[in-house]
Design a protein around this motif. Structure first.
Motif, PDB file in Angstrom:
ATOM      1  N   LYS A  58       0.665  -1.284  -0.137  1.00  0.00           N
ATOM      2  CA  LYS A  58      -0.035   0.189  -0.124  1.00  0.00           C
ATOM      3  C   LYS A  58       1.054   1.249  -0.063  1.00  0.00           C
ATOM      4  O   LYS A  58       2.005   1.278   0.444  1.00  0.00           O
ATOM      5  CB  LYS A  58      -0.845  -0.031   1.273  1.00  0.00           C
ATOM      6  CG  LYS A  58      -0.110   0.372   2.457  1.00  0.00           C
ATOM      7  CD  LYS A  58      -0.994   0.558   3.698  1.00  0.00           C
ATOM      8  CE  LYS A  58      -1.137   2.098   3.779  1.00  0.00           C
ATOM      9  NZ  LYS A  58      -1.800   2.507   5.102  1.00  0.00           N
ATOM     10  N   LEU A  59       0.467   2.211  -0.593  1.00  0.00           N
ATOM     11  CA  LEU A  59       0.982   3.583  -0.548  1.00  0.00           C
ATOM     12  C   LEU A  59       0.376   4.485   0.110  1.00  0.00           C
ATOM     13  O   LEU A  59      -0.854   4.343   0.331  1.00  0.00           O
ATOM     14  CB  LEU A  59       1.081   4.305  -1.988  1.00  0.00           C
ATOM     15  CG  LEU A  59       2.170   3.921  -3.019  1.00  0.00           C
ATOM     16  CD1 LEU A  59       3.488   4.193  -2.668  1.00  0.00           C
ATOM     17  CD2 LEU A  59       2.208   2.312  -3.337  1.00  0.00           C
ATOM     18  N   GLY A  60       1.160   5.376   1.074  1.00  0.00           N
ATOM     19  CA  GLY A  60       0.419   6.293   2.038  1.00  0.00           C
ATOM     20  C   GLY A  60       0.848   7.703   1.676  1.00  0.00           C
ATOM     21  O   GLY A  60       1.846   7.858   1.223  1.00  0.00           O
ATOM     22  N   LYS A  66      -4.741  13.629   2.732  1.00  0.00           N
ATOM     23  CA  LYS A  66      -4.336  12.911   3.795  1.00  0.00           C
ATOM     24  C   LYS A  66      -3.054  13.377   4.359  1.00  0.00           C
ATOM     25  O   LYS A  66      -2.705  13.409   5.602  1.00  0.00           O
ATOM     26  CB  LYS A  66      -3.738  11.389   3.206  1.00  0.00           C
ATOM     27  CG  LYS A  66      -4.968  10.387   2.960  1.00  0.00           C
ATOM     28  CD  LYS A  66      -5.493   9.711   4.343  1.00  0.00           C
ATOM     29  CE  LYS A  66      -4.622   9.235   5.071  1.00  0.00           C
ATOM     30  NZ  LYS A  66      -4.944   8.545   6.471  1.00  0.00           N
ATOM     31  N   ILE A  76       4.642   7.426   1.868  1.00  0.00           N
ATOM     32  CA  ILE A  76       5.239   6.113   2.567  1.00  0.00           C
ATOM     33  C   ILE A  76       4.651   4.706   1.843  1.00  0.00           C
ATOM     34  O   ILE A  76       3.688   4.951   1.234  1.00  0.00           O
ATOM     35  CB  ILE A  76       4.870   6.478   4.069  1.00  0.00           C
ATOM     36  CG1 ILE A  76       3.409   6.270   4.102  1.00  0.00           C
ATOM     37  CG2 ILE A  76       5.523   7.472   4.719  1.00  0.00           C
ATOM     38  CD1 ILE A  76       2.988   6.475   5.760  1.00  0.00           C
ATOM     39  N   GLU A 135      -9.800   1.198   2.453  1.00  0.00           N
ATOM     40  CA  GLU A 135      -8.911   0.768   3.488  1.00  0.00           C
ATOM     41  C   GLU A 135      -9.231   1.196   4.753  1.00  0.00           C
ATOM     42  O   GLU A 135      -9.691   2.452   5.225  1.00  0.00           O
ATOM     43  CB  GLU A 135      -7.453   1.550   3.052  1.00  0.00           C
ATOM     44  CG  GLU A 135      -6.489   0.965   4.213  1.00  0.00           C
ATOM     45  CD  GLU A 135      -5.025   1.364   4.020  1.00  0.00           C
ATOM     46  OE1 GLU A 135      -4.654   2.285   3.326  1.00  0.00           O
ATOM     47  OE2 GLU A 135      -4.030   0.829   4.629  1.00  0.00           O
ATOM     48  N   PHE A 144      -3.736   8.028  17.808  1.00  0.00           N
ATOM     49  CA  PHE A 144      -3.511   8.002  16.053  1.00  0.00           C
ATOM     50  C   PHE A 144      -2.545   9.071  15.914  1.00  0.00           C
ATOM     51  O   PHE A 144      -2.745   9.840  14.888  1.00  0.00           O
ATOM     52  CB  PHE A 144      -4.905   8.148  15.557  1.00  0.00           C
ATOM     53  CG  PHE A 144      -5.261   7.295  14.252  1.00  0.00           C
ATOM     54  CD1 PHE A 144      -4.296   7.607  13.132  1.00  0.00           C
ATOM     55  CD2 PHE A 144      -6.374   6.429  14.430  1.00  0.00           C
ATOM     56  CE1 PHE A 144      -4.605   6.630  12.188  1.00  0.00           C
ATOM     57  CE2 PHE A 144      -6.164   5.454  13.334  1.00  0.00           C
ATOM     58  CZ  PHE A 144      -5.371   5.907  12.102  1.00  0.00           C
ATOM     59  N   VAL A 151       5.120   5.752  11.976  1.00  0.00           N
ATOM     60  CA  VAL A 151       4.136   5.398  11.114  1.00  0.00           C
ATOM     61  C   VAL A 151       4.630   4.596  10.286  1.00  0.00           C
ATOM     62  O   VAL A 151       4.140   3.377   9.940  1.00  0.00           O
ATOM     63  CB  VAL A 151       3.324   6.528  10.366  1.00  0.00           C
ATOM     64  CG1 VAL A 151       3.843   7.202   9.332  1.00  0.00           C
ATOM     65  CG2 VAL A 151       2.013   6.009   9.909  1.00  0.00           C
TER      66      VAL A 151
HETATM   67  C1  OOG Z   1      -1.053   6.410   7.591  1.00  0.00           C
HETATM   68  C2  OOG Z   1      -1.601   5.664   6.102  1.00  0.00           C
HETATM   69  C3  OOG Z   1      -1.846   6.750   5.148  1.00  0.00           C
HETATM   70  C4  OOG Z   1      -3.016   6.708   2.727  1.00  0.00           C
HETATM   71  O1  OOG Z   1      -3.868   6.167   2.198  1.00  0.00           O
HETATM   72  O2  OOG Z   1      -2.763   7.828   2.614  1.00  0.00           O
HETATM   73  C5  OOG Z   1      -2.519   5.847   4.136  1.00  0.00           C
HETATM   74  C6  OOG Z   1      -2.214   6.964   8.243  1.00  0.00           C
HETATM   75  O3  OOG Z   1      -2.909   8.009   7.822  1.00  0.00           O
HETATM   76  O4  OOG Z   1      -2.265   6.623   9.485  1.00  0.00           O
HETATM   77  O5  OOG Z   1      -3.031   4.711   4.229  1.00  0.00           O
END
Ligand code: OOG
Ligand code: MG
Length: 264
Positions: A58-60, A66, A76, A135, A144, A151
């Motif tokens: 997965k990309l974050g 976000k 990430i 997700e 959080f 993270v």
């Molecule tokens: C980190 C994961 C970020 C996205 O889709 O940007 C992520 C978080 O927000 O806790 O999954």
């Protein structure tokens, strides 16, 4: 393996399995971003040793929404395992999560192994299908809250996902409407353009990151492109759906009777 890496990986793994939050490490045991990726891999190795298997990545933080929500501004990536998959249209039990949030995404299924850095023109050839997806992220850290290194070590909050119908409808993917509905009411409207201008760019980024880590992603892997808009907290009884224009929907309901929320 460096003992700090092993120790932090174990703590994160325990926290995820027990659905018990822990304090961030960066305040007391700071580590580099490179070490954070080693920790994430070490914690996944613990799960694989217990029989889980990797199904993709997965990309974050691929969208501004976000990055702004979480106060982190670097892309990430983390790992997806088979136990994270929740049934599309099914019931999600909050007991196995700490403080889960849901976010609208698109998911790719790879057709060929990604074994080198790819350009945007090349990536379509590596994709078998695309699907609307949700997700469920669940930071293992209290409240959080985390630094970039925290993270990443926590496998980028990976916890659950649903994937809707697969299609080969790639046209218009650069600007398809994304609607997140909570209990049937529109909660967020965005576009796949919010994901790096085109979610296929998530695959380009994934190919570069994998190459940098000297890793290959096998054919038949999932790649979650990253959320188009901000994540929202899940509550018992809630119904969640995402609709991506041209791709269809993915959804789930949250079980009503649960004793799993409210750890904090
Ligand atoms: C980190 C994961 C970020 C996205 O889709 O940007 C992520 C978080 O927000 O806790 O999954
Ligand atoms: Mg995400």
């Amino acid at each position: 393996m460096n003992t700090d890496i092993a120790r932090i990986a174990e703590a994160l793994d325990r926290s995820a399995r027990g659905a018990e939050p822990l304090a961030q490490f960066s305040g007391t045991t700071p580590f580099s971003l490179d070490d954070a990726y080693l920790i994430q891999r070490a914690s996944m190795q613990r799960r694989y040793a217990d029989g889980e298997h990797c199904i993709g990545i997965k990309l974050g933080f691929t969208s501004r929404a976000k990055m702004e929500q979480m106060g982190v501004d670097s892309l990430i990536w983390g790992w997806l395992s088979n136990t994270m998959v929740e049934e599309d249209g099914g019931l999600v039990d909050l007991a196995r999560y700490i403080h889960p949030r849901v976010e609208p995404e698109v998911c790719f299924l790879t057709r060929r192994a990604i074994d080198r850095p790819l350009t945007l023109l090349e990536v379509a050839d590596y994709v078998e299908a695309v699907a609307p997806a949700l997700e469920i992220i669940d930071s293992r850290y209290q409240a959080f809250k985390f630094s970039l290194e925290d993270v990443v070590a926590d496998n980028c909050s990976s916890a659950g996902l649903t994937v809707g119908p697969w299609s080969r409808n790639f046209s218009g993917l650069d600007n398809a409407g994304v609607v997140l509905r909570l209990d049937g009411r529109m909660a967020q409207a965005s576009s796949t353009a919010a994901i790096l201008g085109n979610p296929l760019r998530s695959l380009v980024q994934a190919s570069r990151l994998l190459h940098g880590a000297e890793l290959e992603l096998p054919a038949g892997s999932l790649v979650m492109a990253g959320a188009a808009s901000a994540a929202v907290a899940l509550h018992p009884g809630m119904h969640v759906s995402v609709e991506v224009q041209g791709l269809g929907q993915s959804s789930f309901s949250v079980r009503r009777d649960n004793g799993g929320v409210g750890h904090e």
